[in-house]
Design a protein around this motif. Structure first.
Motif: not given
Ligand code: HAM
Length: 423
Positions: A83, A85, A123, A264
């Protein structure tokens, strides 16, 4: 023909016939983000593994099951980014971006890697567009990110997206919730999967994101974070809701949104669209993170962002017939009739290309008939046939391939200007 190998499972080849759709999606997203002040940055495809262990979290599926990790020749543990971030935060810190004027807004277009099992729209190599905003605890930042996310879908024609909002609380209220959750889960301990048993010890919140059907069933009726938010978190969420309502950004509160990444705090959201097969596609997601920057070694600094999956956006555009038409790759096709006019063909396309007009000529020694067939396949907008007569008279006929209109054009210095006037 037998190929020695094929593309690895979970990867895609984006062929020329689809590349204009990708260009359309990517430029629309980057331009929309620029309207909100987000400028693009690029970070490496791979990072030191510990970056993802510390940020995404060791007990998440992404880290514990899906990372492409290897030891490089220098004996370092390296991971292909799952990812964006974490890498963007690392770069922002390392390069001093957060030491200047705040807030800082950045966007990125990246490929990501997750060892996923085959499922619709999952994917192993996929592409994300994302944004991150650093430096403010105020709910205005949450609203800016959510409204940008909504705008990204809207400008692509996907304004029917459902924005599902939740709060995951903060360091103050989350331990209380964790206790309530554990109390509930203890009743079902024997029915939980092996990984969730471990999660009960290490990070019970992750059980809410377990994909095993039995665990999913149990967590359906589990207490929610929303019921355990502290006063400050409730006020933050209320302000976000009020501002979104004022801006007429549609959203629904969904207490079951937990996200698959550990960093988060407070606001989280997911963007969902239904395709014509009736499947719900999570086309994007994001949220606020309060502890990530300090976890990576920086001073306290709030962050909030979101990312969307380009493959999933392409799927939805295709599904809803919203893809732009494939543009012609050849404005003018120059067809030399014989060897003696081939050099002139090359020269003419060179001049057109130099003035920004896409042009092609024969480079295979094809017959005129075969050239016309090829020009048709290219969807050339105009064709110009040249031969001995055209060279002698220094004029040729340019034909509009869609309506058959013909134009006489000079082959001397006025050639490019004449073409430009017609196209
Ligand atoms: P994420 O929800 O893991 O969040 O991924 C964002 C989006 O990437 C998903 O909503 C989905 O559209 C797409 N995506 C994820 N995995 C796959 C896959 N295997 N195949 C195709 N598409 C996929 C993040 O990655 C966070 N970094 C978002 C964020 C930014 N939060 C704060 N800032």
């Amino acid at each position: 023909m037998s190929l020695i190998t094929t593309a690895p499972k979970g990867t895609q080849d984006i062929l020329p016939e689809r590349s204009h759709i990708w260009r359309h999606i990517e430029s629309t997203l980057l331009d929309t983000a620029r309207l909100y002040g987000f400028e693009q940055m690029r970070t490496p495809t791979f990072e030191h593994t510990e970056l993802f262990l510390r940020s995404v979290g060791e007990t998440t599926d992404v880290v514990s099951k899906e990372m492409y990790t290897f030891t490089d020749k220098g004996n370092r543990s390296i991971t292909l980014r799952p990812e964006g971030t974490a890498g963007v935060a690392r770069a922002a810190l390392e390069r001093g971006l957060l030491a200047g004027a705040l807030p800082v807004r950045v966007s990125y277009l990246i490929n990501c890697f997750r060892y996923e099992n085959k499922q619709k729209m999952r994917y192993r190599e996929f592409n994300q567009f994302g944004v991150e905003l650093y430096g403010t605890v105020l709910p205005q930042a949450d609203v800016e990110i959510i409204s940008l996310a909504y705008e990204c879908y809207r400008v692509l024609g996907l304004g029917g997206v459902s924005i599902q909002l939740n709060s995951l609380g903060c360091a103050k209220c989350r331990p209380n919730y964790q206790r309530a959750l554990l109390e509930y889960l203890n009743n079902y301990r024997d029915e939980l999967c092996g990984t969730c048993h471990e999660r009960m010890e290490k990070n019970p919140l992750r059980i809410l994101d377990c994909k095993v059907p039995a665990c999913k069933n149990i967590t359906k009726s589990a207490p929610t974070m929303l019921e355990h938010l502290c006063k400050d978190c409730i006020a933050h969420l209320d302000e976000v809701k009020t501002m979104l309502t004022t801006l007429k950004i549609p959203f629904v509160v969904n207490p079951r949104i937990v996200r698959g990444l550990d960093y988060y705090t407070r606001t989280v959201f997911e963007c969902v669209l239904k395709d014509t097969a009736g499947d719900e596609i999570v086309v994007g997601g994001g949220g606020r993170y309060s502890g990530l920057i300090s976890e990576l070694g920086g001073a306290d600094c709030e962050g909030i962002g979101f990312a969307l999956g380009i493959e999933r956006i392409e799927h939805m555009l295709n599904d809803l017939n919203l893809c732009p038409k494939r543009p012609s790759i050849c404005k003018v096709y120059i067809a030399p009739m014989d060897k003696s006019s081939q050099m002139l063909g090359l020269e003419l396309i060179h001049r057109l290309r130099g003035c920004g007009i896409s042009a092609q000529t024969d480079i295979m020694g094809k017959s005129l008939k075969a050239q016309m067939k090829y020009a048709d396949k290219l969807s050339a907008d105009f064709t110009v046939v040249i031969g001995e007569n055209e060279i002698l008279s220094k004029t040729a006929v340019m034909r509009n391939m869609s309506d058959g209109t013909t134009y006489s054009i000079p082959l001397d210095d006025g050639f490019v200007d004449a073409v430009r006037e017609i196209i």
